[in-house]
Design a protein around this motif. Structure first.
Motif, PDB file in Angstrom:
ATOM      1  N   ARG A   4     -38.389  -4.195  11.442  1.00 54.98           N
ATOM      2  CA  ARG A   4     -38.511  -3.281  10.293  1.00 54.98           C
ATOM      3  C   ARG A   4     -39.838  -2.527  10.335  1.00 54.98           C
ATOM      4  N   GLU A   5     -40.892  -3.246  10.648  1.00 55.68           N
ATOM      5  CA  GLU A   5     -42.234  -2.668  10.655  1.00 55.68           C
ATOM      6  C   GLU A   5     -42.379  -1.561  11.700  1.00 55.68           C
ATOM      7  N   PHE A   6     -41.698  -1.694  12.834  1.00 49.12           N
ATOM      8  CA  PHE A   6     -41.877  -0.744  13.929  1.00 49.12           C
ATOM      9  C   PHE A   6     -40.689   0.204  14.108  1.00 49.12           C
ATOM     10  N   ALA A   7     -39.718   0.162  13.221  1.00 51.27           N
ATOM     11  CA  ALA A   7     -38.516   0.983  13.367  1.00 51.27           C
ATOM     12  C   ALA A   7     -38.827   2.477  13.359  1.00 51.27           C
ATOM     13  N   THR A   8     -39.693   2.925  12.474  1.00 53.63           N
ATOM     14  CA  THR A   8     -40.015   4.349  12.373  1.00 53.63           C
ATOM     15  C   THR A   8     -40.663   4.849  13.658  1.00 53.63           C
ATOM     16  N   ARG A   9     -41.607   4.105  14.157  1.00 51.58           N
ATOM     17  CA  ARG A   9     -42.286   4.509  15.390  1.00 51.58           C
ATOM     18  C   ARG A   9     -41.344   4.480  16.587  1.00 51.58           C
ATOM     19  N   GLU A  10     -40.442   3.512  16.609  1.00 49.97           N
ATOM     20  CA  GLU A  10     -39.470   3.443  17.705  1.00 49.97           C
ATOM     21  C   GLU A  10     -38.531   4.648  17.661  1.00 49.97           C
ATOM     22  N   ALA A  11     -38.114   5.042  16.453  1.00 49.14           N
ATOM     23  CA  ALA A  11     -37.247   6.209  16.305  1.00 49.14           C
ATOM     24  C   ALA A  11     -37.976   7.478  16.755  1.00 49.14           C
ATOM     25  N   GLU A  12     -39.247   7.576  16.438  1.00 50.61           N
ATOM     26  CA  GLU A  12     -40.044   8.732  16.859  1.00 50.61           C
ATOM     27  C   GLU A  12     -40.129   8.811  18.387  1.00 50.61           C
ATOM     28  N   LEU A  13     -40.306   7.663  19.020  1.00 52.09           N
ATOM     29  CA  LEU A  13     -40.341   7.629  20.485  1.00 52.09           C
ATOM     30  C   LEU A  13     -38.998   8.063  21.078  1.00 52.09           C
ATOM     31  N   LYS A  14     -37.913   7.642  20.463  1.00 49.12           N
ATOM     32  CA  LYS A  14     -36.589   8.030  20.945  1.00 49.12           C
ATOM     33  C   LYS A  14     -36.380   9.536  20.815  1.00 49.12           C
ATOM     34  N   LYS A  15     -36.875  10.120  19.716  1.00 46.78           N
ATOM     35  CA  LYS A  15     -36.758  11.568  19.535  1.00 46.78           C
ATOM     36  C   LYS A  15     -37.551  12.314  20.597  1.00 46.78           C
ATOM     37  N   LEU A  16     -38.773  11.844  20.880  1.00 47.94           N
ATOM     38  CA  LEU A  16     -39.580  12.476  21.926  1.00 47.94           C
ATOM     39  C   LEU A  16     -38.898  12.372  23.292  1.00 47.94           C
ATOM     40  N   ALA A  17     -38.342  11.217  23.590  1.00 47.43           N
ATOM     41  CA  ALA A  17     -37.646  11.017  24.867  1.00 47.43           C
ATOM     42  C   ALA A  17     -36.438  11.945  24.962  1.00 47.43           C
ATOM     43  N   ALA A  18     -35.706  12.085  23.862  1.00 52.30           N
ATOM     44  CA  ALA A  18     -34.532  12.970  23.854  1.00 52.30           C
ATOM     45  C   ALA A  18     -34.959  14.428  24.065  1.00 52.30           C
ATOM     46  N   ARG A  19     -36.049  14.838  23.420  1.00 53.30           N
ATOM     47  CA  ARG A  19     -36.542  16.208  23.598  1.00 53.30           C
ATOM     48  C   ARG A  19     -36.971  16.429  25.048  1.00 53.30           C
ATOM     49  N   GLY A  20     -37.618  15.464  25.637  1.00 54.14           N
ATOM     50  CA  GLY A  20     -38.002  15.574  27.040  1.00 54.14           C
ATOM     51  C   GLY A  20     -36.803  15.730  27.948  1.00 54.14           C
ATOM     52  N   LYS A  21     -35.762  14.946  27.726  1.00 56.10           N
ATOM     53  CA  LYS A  21     -34.539  15.053  28.547  1.00 56.10           C
ATOM     54  C   LYS A  21     -33.860  16.398  28.330  1.00 56.10           C
ATOM     55  N   GLU A  22     -33.873  16.850  27.094  1.00 52.94           N
ATOM     56  CA  GLU A  22     -33.286  18.155  26.799  1.00 52.94           C
ATOM     57  C   GLU A  22     -34.019  19.255  27.569  1.00 52.94           C
ATOM     58  N   LEU A  23     -35.340  19.234  27.543  1.00 46.32           N
ATOM     59  CA  LEU A  23     -36.133  20.233  28.267  1.00 46.32           C
ATOM     60  C   LEU A  23     -35.914  20.127  29.778  1.00 46.32           C
ATOM     61  N   GLU A  24     -35.833  18.917  30.295  1.00 40.53           N
ATOM     62  CA  GLU A  24     -35.573  18.735  31.725  1.00 40.53           C
ATOM     63  C   GLU A  24     -34.224  19.343  32.100  1.00 40.53           C
TER      64      GLU A  24
END
Length: 161
Positions: A49-69
């Motif tokens: 619960r404590e780290f869910a927000t940060r984990e979701a943010e990392l997933k969004k960044l990873a998705a944006r990176g894959k999209e750009l690639e």
């Protein structure tokens, strides 16, 4: 009497006294306690619960990176738009790496804190059980132990109360 015999004498006497008295020994599987005990499960859920927000943010960044690639792989021609996407990809990658490193460091620190509390509670329960049930020795982390000595289930039950 040789020096060697003098050194072995206390060991022999100790083994005779241990054999004469009935020794009650128990074993606790610490890995199981950390994996199955209710306080450990609660600590894991708390960390999630404590780290869910940060984990979701990392997933969004990873998705944006894959999209750009993907966009860069499709668009092979050099253009100002392509150079802008390349710079954005580099920026996203740097941000992802920094945030992922901070996330891992913070998560490891918090996990260590939470599981130190679980370990302290488990050790307290084990000591109480040892006194109550008159164990002479309780071991953790051994290479082999007979199932008859394993008291992990009792410890898990006590921790669940």
């Amino acid at each position: 009497m040789s020096t060697r015999n003098l050194l072995l004498l206390p060991l022999a006497l100790l083994s005779f006294s241990v054999a004469a008295a009935e020794v009650k020994i128990g074993y606790v599987n610490t890995e199981r306690v950390y994996r199955e005990a209710q306080p450990a499960l609660n600590a894991q859920k708390k960390l999630e619960r404590e780290f869910a927000t940060r984990e979701a943010e990392l997933k969004k960044l990873a998705a944006r990176g894959k999209e750009l690639e993907g966009l860069l792989a499709k668009n092979k021609t050099p253009s100002p738009e392509r150079r802008q996407m390349e710079r954005e990809l580099e920026s996203v990658d740097r941000e992802y790496q920094a945030k992922a490193r901070d996330f891992r460091d913070d998560l490891n620190q918090r996990r260590n804190e939470e599981f130190a509390a679980v370990q302290e509670r488990a050790n307290r329960v084990i000591r109480q059980m040892a006194e109550r049930e008159q164990y002479d020795l309780i071991l953790q982390d051994v290479v082999y132990v007979s199932r008859t000595l394993d008291i992990t289930d009792k410890v898990l039950k006590e921790l669940g109360k």
